[in-house]
Design an enzyme around this catalytic site. Sequence first.
Site, PDB file in Angstrom:
ATOM      1  CB  CYS A 278      -9.802  13.917   5.326  1.00 10.13           C
ATOM      2  SG  CYS A 278      -8.732  15.224   4.773  1.00 10.13           S
TER       3      CYS A 278
HETATM    4  N1  NAD Z   1      -4.291  16.311   3.849  1.00  2.75           N
HETATM    5  C1  NAD Z   1      -5.348  16.026   3.113  1.00  2.75           C
HETATM    6  O1  NAD Z   1      -5.387  15.004   2.447  1.00  2.75           O
HETATM    7  C2  NAD Z   1      -6.528  16.966   3.042  1.00  2.75           C
HETATM    8  C3  NAD Z   1      -7.441  16.809   1.989  1.00  2.75           C
HETATM    9  C4  NAD Z   1      -8.531  17.659   1.919  1.00  2.75           C
HETATM   10  C5  NAD Z   1      -8.709  18.624   2.893  1.00  2.75           C
HETATM   11  N2  NAD Z   1      -7.815  18.780   3.916  1.00  2.75           N
HETATM   12  C6  NAD Z   1      -8.044  19.837   4.889  1.00  2.75           C
HETATM   13  O2  NAD Z   1      -7.113  20.887   4.650  1.00  2.75           O
HETATM   14  C7  NAD Z   1      -6.721  21.483   5.883  1.00  2.75           C
HETATM   15  C8  NAD Z   1      -5.200  21.455   6.007  1.00  2.75           C
HETATM   16  O3  NAD Z   1      -4.771  20.108   6.045  1.00  2.75           O
HETATM   17  P1  NAD Z   1      -3.277  19.662   5.792  1.00  2.75           P
HETATM   18  O4  NAD Z   1      -3.312  18.189   5.617  1.00  2.75           O
HETATM   19  O5  NAD Z   1      -2.637  20.489   4.747  1.00  2.75           O
HETATM   20  O6  NAD Z   1      -2.601  20.016   7.210  1.00  2.75           O
HETATM   21  P2  NAD Z   1      -1.039  19.984   7.562  1.00  2.75           P
HETATM   22  O7  NAD Z   1      -0.965  19.719   9.021  1.00  2.75           O
HETATM   23  O8  NAD Z   1      -0.307  19.121   6.599  1.00  2.75           O
HETATM   24  O9  NAD Z   1      -0.570  21.483   7.294  1.00  2.75           O
HETATM   25  C9  NAD Z   1      -1.051  22.569   7.970  1.00  2.75           C
HETATM   26  C10 NAD Z   1       0.076  23.590   8.123  1.00  2.75           C
HETATM   27  O10 NAD Z   1      -0.475  24.751   8.695  1.00  2.75           O
HETATM   28  C11 NAD Z   1       0.484  25.301   9.577  1.00  2.75           C
HETATM   29  N3  NAD Z   1      -0.219  26.215  10.481  1.00  2.75           N
HETATM   30  C12 NAD Z   1      -1.027  25.927  11.524  1.00  2.75           C
HETATM   31  N4  NAD Z   1      -1.534  27.053  12.050  1.00  2.75           N
HETATM   32  C13 NAD Z   1      -1.035  28.079  11.319  1.00  2.75           C
HETATM   33  C14 NAD Z   1      -1.206  29.496  11.369  1.00  2.75           C
HETATM   34  N5  NAD Z   1      -2.000  30.080  12.261  1.00  2.75           N
HETATM   35  N6  NAD Z   1      -0.537  30.241  10.482  1.00  2.75           N
HETATM   36  C15 NAD Z   1       0.280  29.680   9.562  1.00  2.75           C
HETATM   37  N7  NAD Z   1       0.464  28.336   9.461  1.00  2.75           N
HETATM   38  C16 NAD Z   1      -0.197  27.556  10.332  1.00  2.75           C
HETATM   39  C17 NAD Z   1       1.127  24.106  10.222  1.00  2.75           C
HETATM   40  O11 NAD Z   1       2.414  24.425  10.743  1.00  2.75           O
HETATM   41  C18 NAD Z   1       1.211  23.140   9.030  1.00  2.75           C
HETATM   42  O12 NAD Z   1       2.437  23.252   8.344  1.00  2.75           O
HETATM   43  C19 NAD Z   1      -7.471  20.726   6.971  1.00  2.75           C
HETATM   44  O13 NAD Z   1      -8.658  21.396   7.255  1.00  2.75           O
HETATM   45  C20 NAD Z   1      -7.792  19.410   6.311  1.00  2.75           C
HETATM   46  O14 NAD Z   1      -8.933  18.806   6.863  1.00  2.75           O
HETATM   47  C21 NAD Z   1      -6.711  17.960   4.003  1.00  2.75           C
END
Ligand code: NAD
Length: 441
Positions: A278
């Site tokens: 992030c």
């Molecule tokens: N991790 C954090 O602390 C956090 C906090 C706030 C916001 N975010 C935001 O949330 C979003 C997700 O982050 P995250 O940390 O959960 O990511 P992550 O990488 O942990 O998880 C994302 C998942 O999406 C899956 N994926 C990718 N493309 C896909 C598709 N087309 N269809 C189905 N599944 C798919 C991946 O296999 C993965 O399991 C990002 O935009 C991030 O910036 C993350």
Amino acid sequence: MHEPAVTAADLTRRIAERSARVGIIGQGYVGLPLAMEFARVGFAVTGFDTSLDRVTTLNAGRSHTPDVPADALRARLDAGRYQATTDLSGLAGCDAVIICVPTPLRKSKDPDISFVVVAAQEVASRFRPGQLVILESTTYPGTTEELLLPLFEARGARAGENFFLAFSPERIDPGNATFKVRTIPKVVGGVTLACTRLAALLYRQIVERVSEVSSPKIAELAKLYENVFRNVNIALANEFALMCRRLDISTREVIDAAATKPFGFLPFYPGPGIGGHCIAVDPFYLSWKMRLNGYEARFIHLADEINASMPTYVVELVTEALNRRRHCVNASKILALGVAYKRGVADIRESPALEIIARLRDKGADVAYADPHVPSIVVDGTVLKAVELTDEDVQAADCVLILTDHPEFDYRRIVEIAPLVVDTRNATHGMAAPAGRVVAL
Ligand SMILES: NC(=O)c1ccc[n+]([C@@H]2O[C@H](COP(=O)([O-])OP(=O)(O)OC[C@H]3O[C@@H](n4cnc5c(N)ncnc54)[C@H](O)[C@@H]3O)[C@@H](O)[C@H]2O)c1
């Protein structure tokens, strides 16, 4: 098989009764805890993910995030309220779809919005009237209306009439024991008022406070402002650390003294650099968008420059500290503690520890690392396996380098027995040690 189309009134009722089917695309750090909360309060939830490995693991009851204990996951699976799948055809049967896929950067530091586009295309290609779609992935202002909405309109969707679209930024802080999905207020901005209302109603089933804003753009930009704020303030703390070192005074003492002011000040602390998915990444979504609008986001660039220089600075600190003990980095045994980007998690994305270890190895140091959350890492193509943290290893190291302040490490013991500690996280703050034994940022 497609379920019959529902109207806005039907959808409202189904959400309020919790009989709506919820689909969550992306079962990562964000999507999985969200899925668990909806399932916990009674919704039937499908977690969609393209990773077969992730889906298989989840369906076997194994969680990958500290925010979802395995027993909670198993309880939802056993109750038949949650299932993970790679089969996206089930999207057609969902009343509400929430998109939580990654939004990384390209090598050029431009946004890589491809995961969002692919996920949205999957939903749009199966669109049926009456669906509510919410994007949670952090992204640049305009994504929901400029990128997602046309995909659905091309399929006959009319926002606010037979289709509801909103943006609601995820704010989860993996590993945070105090704030979880339920207690972190949610901001919701829909394409129309009806979209906002429906999305807010859905979140009110699982979140204590939901704040409605006038458009998706406001919600998209609010998230970026939060993360730019944090990024810039960490950069300021990091620059303060550099200045305090020149003045030979403790940064921590300065910040703690300033923090006694009960208004108008928020303490941020220096560290080895910014990591995670992030804070290191999101500001570039805004600076990219602003550049398209003919504006250079100066604070974002300056903060990045300072934060990105921290790994080099840490290597300098280690070099100086060893030098004072008549050692050079080359051939020194360095035991790095923690490689995850922050305490209590296994996430090594963008972790500054990786760059620091690579630089030290480059200078000839013999680097081992301990991290109870990360069994192995790859540094410059070489696989390093985590070592168990033993008294013998701590005593044998020329320098113990604290890079992540995991709660599992016994810092008092480390300070007691290590010949030299370089502490980039202030984990040893206030612990008595002979002069020069502990060097803090
Ligand atoms: N991790 C954090 O602390 C956090 C906090 C706030 C916001 N975010 C935001 O949330 C979003 C997700 O982050 P995250 O940390 O959960 O990511 P992550 O990488 O942990 O998880 C994302 C998942 O999406 C899956 N994926 C990718 N493309 C896909 C598709 N087309 N269809 C189905 N599944 C798919 C991946 O296999 C993965 O399991 C990002 O935009 C991030 O910036 C993350």
